[in-house]
Scaffold this motif. Structure first.
Motif, PDB file in Angstrom:
ATOM      1  N   SER A   1      -1.240   3.702  -4.803  1.00 44.43           N
ATOM      2  CA  SER A   1      -1.253   3.400  -6.235  1.00 44.43           C
ATOM      3  C   SER A   1      -2.663   3.295  -6.780  1.00 44.43           C
ATOM      4  O   SER A   1      -3.637   3.108  -6.034  1.00 44.43           O
ATOM      5  CB  SER A   1      -0.495   2.093  -6.507  1.00 44.43           C
ATOM      6  OG  SER A   1      -1.105   1.004  -5.842  1.00 44.43           O
ATOM      7  N   THR A   2      -2.743   3.428  -8.083  1.00 47.48           N
ATOM      8  CA  THR A   2      -3.977   3.177  -8.812  1.00 47.48           C
ATOM      9  C   THR A   2      -3.656   2.236  -9.959  1.00 47.48           C
ATOM     10  O   THR A   2      -2.766   2.522 -10.775  1.00 47.48           O
ATOM     11  CB  THR A   2      -4.585   4.478  -9.366  1.00 47.48           C
ATOM     12  OG1 THR A   2      -4.903   5.348  -8.283  1.00 47.48           O
ATOM     13  CG2 THR A   2      -5.852   4.181 -10.163  1.00 47.48           C
ATOM     14  N   HIS A   3      -4.351   1.108  -9.997  1.00 45.56           N
ATOM     15  CA  HIS A   3      -4.237   0.181 -11.124  1.00 45.56           C
ATOM     16  C   HIS A   3      -5.292   0.565 -12.157  1.00 45.56           C
ATOM     17  O   HIS A   3      -6.477   0.658 -11.838  1.00 45.56           O
ATOM     18  CB  HIS A   3      -4.480  -1.263 -10.677  1.00 45.56           C
ATOM     19  CG  HIS A   3      -3.522  -1.759  -9.646  1.00 45.56           C
ATOM     20  ND1 HIS A   3      -2.209  -2.024  -9.921  1.00 45.56           N
ATOM     21  CD2 HIS A   3      -3.692  -2.028  -8.326  1.00 45.56           C
ATOM     22  CE1 HIS A   3      -1.607  -2.448  -8.819  1.00 45.56           C
ATOM     23  NE2 HIS A   3      -2.483  -2.457  -7.838  1.00 45.56           N
ATOM     24  N   LEU A   4      -4.863   0.797 -13.376  1.00 43.65           N
ATOM     25  CA  LEU A   4      -5.787   1.038 -14.474  1.00 43.65           C
ATOM     26  C   LEU A   4      -5.808  -0.213 -15.341  1.00 43.65           C
ATOM     27  O   LEU A   4      -4.787  -0.605 -15.912  1.00 43.65           O
ATOM     28  CB  LEU A   4      -5.354   2.248 -15.295  1.00 43.65           C
ATOM     29  CG  LEU A   4      -5.372   3.590 -14.555  1.00 43.65           C
ATOM     30  CD1 LEU A   4      -4.815   4.691 -15.456  1.00 43.65           C
ATOM     31  CD2 LEU A   4      -6.773   3.939 -14.081  1.00 43.65           C
TER      32      LEU A   4
ATOM     33  N   GLU B   1       1.983   5.163  -9.196  1.00 49.15           N
ATOM     34  CA  GLU B   1       2.293   5.051  -7.782  1.00 49.15           C
ATOM     35  C   GLU B   1       2.922   6.336  -7.242  1.00 49.15           C
ATOM     36  O   GLU B   1       3.682   7.018  -7.941  1.00 49.15           O
ATOM     37  CB  GLU B   1       3.270   3.899  -7.547  1.00 49.15           C
ATOM     38  CG  GLU B   1       2.743   2.538  -7.973  1.00 49.15           C
ATOM     39  CD  GLU B   1       3.831   1.491  -7.970  1.00 49.15           C
ATOM     40  OE1 GLU B   1       3.816   0.630  -7.072  1.00 49.15           O
ATOM     41  OE2 GLU B   1       4.706   1.556  -8.853  1.00 49.15           O
TER      42      GLU B   1
ATOM     43  N   THR C   1       0.035   0.894 -13.817  1.00 48.51           N
ATOM     44  CA  THR C   1       0.026   1.205 -12.394  1.00 48.51           C
ATOM     45  C   THR C   1       0.744   2.519 -12.162  1.00 48.51           C
ATOM     46  O   THR C   1       1.915   2.670 -12.528  1.00 48.51           O
ATOM     47  CB  THR C   1       0.705   0.091 -11.577  1.00 48.51           C
ATOM     48  OG1 THR C   1       0.039  -1.153 -11.814  1.00 48.51           O
ATOM     49  CG2 THR C   1       0.646   0.409 -10.091  1.00 48.51           C
TER      50      THR C   1
ATOM     51  N   PRO D   1      -7.999   1.403  -6.711  1.00 51.81           N
ATOM     52  CA  PRO D   1      -7.065   2.041  -5.779  1.00 51.81           C
ATOM     53  C   PRO D   1      -6.419   1.023  -4.848  1.00 51.81           C
ATOM     54  O   PRO D   1      -6.981  -0.027  -4.548  1.00 51.81           O
ATOM     55  CB  PRO D   1      -7.970   2.992  -5.004  1.00 51.81           C
ATOM     56  CG  PRO D   1      -9.303   2.298  -4.989  1.00 51.81           C
ATOM     57  CD  PRO D   1      -9.404   1.584  -6.307  1.00 51.81           C
ATOM     58  N   TYR D   2      -5.222   1.365  -4.386  1.00 45.52           N
ATOM     59  CA  TYR D   2      -4.515   0.471  -3.473  1.00 45.52           C
ATOM     60  C   TYR D   2      -3.517   1.290  -2.661  1.00 45.52           C
ATOM     61  O   TYR D   2      -2.939   2.264  -3.160  1.00 45.52           O
ATOM     62  CB  TYR D   2      -3.778  -0.616  -4.255  1.00 45.52           C
ATOM     63  CG  TYR D   2      -3.268  -1.753  -3.413  1.00 45.52           C
ATOM     64  CD1 TYR D   2      -4.132  -2.728  -2.940  1.00 45.52           C
ATOM     65  CD2 TYR D   2      -1.916  -1.854  -3.088  1.00 45.52           C
ATOM     66  CE1 TYR D   2      -3.673  -3.776  -2.158  1.00 45.52           C
ATOM     67  CE2 TYR D   2      -1.449  -2.896  -2.309  1.00 45.52           C
ATOM     68  CZ  TYR D   2      -2.334  -3.848  -1.848  1.00 45.52           C
ATOM     69  OH  TYR D   2      -1.878  -4.875  -1.070  1.00 45.52           O
ATOM     70  N   ARG D   3      -3.315   0.895  -1.417  1.00 43.47           N
ATOM     71  CA  ARG D   3      -2.338   1.540  -0.560  1.00 43.47           C
ATOM     72  C   ARG D   3      -1.664   0.478   0.292  1.00 43.47           C
ATOM     73  O   ARG D   3      -2.321  -0.450   0.762  1.00 43.47           O
ATOM     74  CB  ARG D   3      -3.000   2.583   0.352  1.00 43.47           C
ATOM     75  CG  ARG D   3      -2.015   3.328   1.254  1.00 43.47           C
ATOM     76  CD  ARG D   3      -2.738   4.317   2.149  1.00 43.47           C
ATOM     77  NE  ARG D   3      -1.809   5.033   3.017  1.00 43.47           N
ATOM     78  CZ  ARG D   3      -2.177   5.840   4.005  1.00 43.47           C
ATOM     79  NH1 ARG D   3      -3.471   6.031   4.263  1.00 43.47           N
ATOM     80  NH2 ARG D   3      -1.279   6.451   4.740  1.00 43.47           N
TER      81      ARG D   3
ATOM     82  N   SER E   1     -10.618   1.547 -12.647  1.00 46.53           N
ATOM     83  CA  SER E   1      -9.647   2.207 -11.783  1.00 46.53           C
ATOM     84  C   SER E   1      -9.719   1.554 -10.405  1.00 46.53           C
ATOM     85  O   SER E   1     -10.757   1.577  -9.750  1.00 46.53           O
ATOM     86  CB  SER E   1      -9.966   3.705 -11.678  1.00 46.53           C
ATOM     87  OG  SER E   1      -9.065   4.338 -10.784  1.00 46.53           O
TER      88      SER E   1
ATOM     89  N   TRP F   1     -13.521  -3.917  -6.262  1.00 47.70           N
ATOM     90  CA  TRP F   1     -12.467  -4.930  -6.304  1.00 47.70           C
ATOM     91  C   TRP F   1     -13.055  -6.332  -6.321  1.00 47.70           C
ATOM     92  O   TRP F   1     -12.612  -7.196  -7.096  1.00 47.70           O
ATOM     93  CB  TRP F   1     -11.554  -4.784  -5.085  1.00 47.70           C
ATOM     94  CG  TRP F   1     -10.350  -3.938  -5.278  1.00 47.70           C
ATOM     95  CD1 TRP F   1     -10.150  -2.655  -4.857  1.00 47.70           C
ATOM     96  CD2 TRP F   1      -9.133  -4.316  -5.942  1.00 47.70           C
ATOM     97  NE1 TRP F   1      -8.899  -2.212  -5.206  1.00 47.70           N
ATOM     98  CE2 TRP F   1      -8.250  -3.206  -5.869  1.00 47.70           C
ATOM     99  CE3 TRP F   1      -8.705  -5.478  -6.586  1.00 47.70           C
ATOM    100  CZ2 TRP F   1      -6.969  -3.233  -6.422  1.00 47.70           C
ATOM    101  CZ3 TRP F   1      -7.431  -5.508  -7.125  1.00 47.70           C
ATOM    102  CH2 TRP F   1      -6.583  -4.391  -7.043  1.00 47.70           C
TER     103      TRP F   1
END
Length: 245
Positions: free
Chosen positions: A181-184, A170, A168, A195-197, A193, A11
């Motif tokens: 979620s995963t942002h591509l 989710e 995204t 990742p986020y939570r 890729s 990130w």
């Protein structure tokens, strides 16, 4: 932030570009101007200071800014940017400070990275312990958008321009108010890729958590330019002070 998520090197390496594309870098000066009125000539503590997107312009306005973050990678980005801001590594859900600040603030969606209600309330307890008696707390949060989930899942295109495409994906757990979620991020021939939570929070619940530690809502705005907060707003900036002041 919780131990479940940190802005690691993956990130950190793209954070400034990512926030710039999302319009957050452009509004940093406006954010600093909003915050300055609550600590002019005084001190401020930022929770989740990151690369200093807000802290640096706020410090340039004469505010003594300090900050905490749970990511070594993000703190290194800030250290390369300036040596004038004191920082330390800590979990915003449970931190201690020997100092007391005129302002404690948490920008963007940082509070939601604490993925339980208990951790978010614990953050408020740490905030109140770090606040001057007449100090101010400012928290920016998105208005939860939990529509269009089918079977607890959704995939959206959040941005498309000439160079970038963001998809995204989710997963939604309404019982815990968690979204994983995963942002591509597609750019050129590469894809990242990310990742986020998070645990989303409605503004009414935020007020209740603040009340648990002796804070009360003083102001609520729809943006950093002090736009009116309405049912159509996509975020809010909430300002709290100690009850009784």
């Amino acid at each position: 932030m919780s131990n479940d998520f940190a802005y690691d090197e993956n990130w950190a390496s793209i954070y400034e570009q990512f926030t710039s594309i999302r319009g957050r870098v452009a509004e940093a000066d406006e954010t600093a101007a909003f915050l300055e009125r609550y600590c002019r000539g005084g001190s401020a503590l930022e929770l989740g200071i990151g690369d200093g997107r807000v802290a640096v312009p706020l410090s340039e306005r004469g505010v003594r800014v300090e900050g905490i973050d749970n990511s070594d990678s993000m703190l290194k980005l800030l250290a390369r940017r300036t040596g004038l801001i004191t920082t330390w590594k800590a979990d915003i859900g449970d931190f201690k400070s020997e100092k007391r600040y005129n302002l404690v603030y948490c920008a963007y969606n940082t509070l939601t990275v604490l993925v339980t209600r208990e951790a978010q309330i614990s953050c408020f307890r740490s905030i109140i312990d770090s606040l001057q008696d007449d100090g101010t707390v400012v928290i920016e949060l998105p208005v939860p958008d939990v529509g269009n989930f089918i079977g607890g899942q959704r995939t959206t295109t959040t941005l498309v321009d000439g160079e970038n495409t963001f998809l995204t994906s989710e997963l939604h757990d309404p019982l815990s108010q968690n979204v994983v979620s995963t942002h591509l991020w597609f750019t050129g021939t590469s894809v990242r890729s990310l990742p986020y939570r998070c645990r989303y929070v409605y503004h009414q619940e935020l007020d209740t958590m603040a009340e648990c530690v002796g804070l009360k809502l003083a102001e609520r705005w729809g943006d950093w330019a002090r736009g009116v907060f309405t049912e159509a707003s996509r975020r809010h900036i909430s300002v709290y002070r100690r009850a009784g002041l």
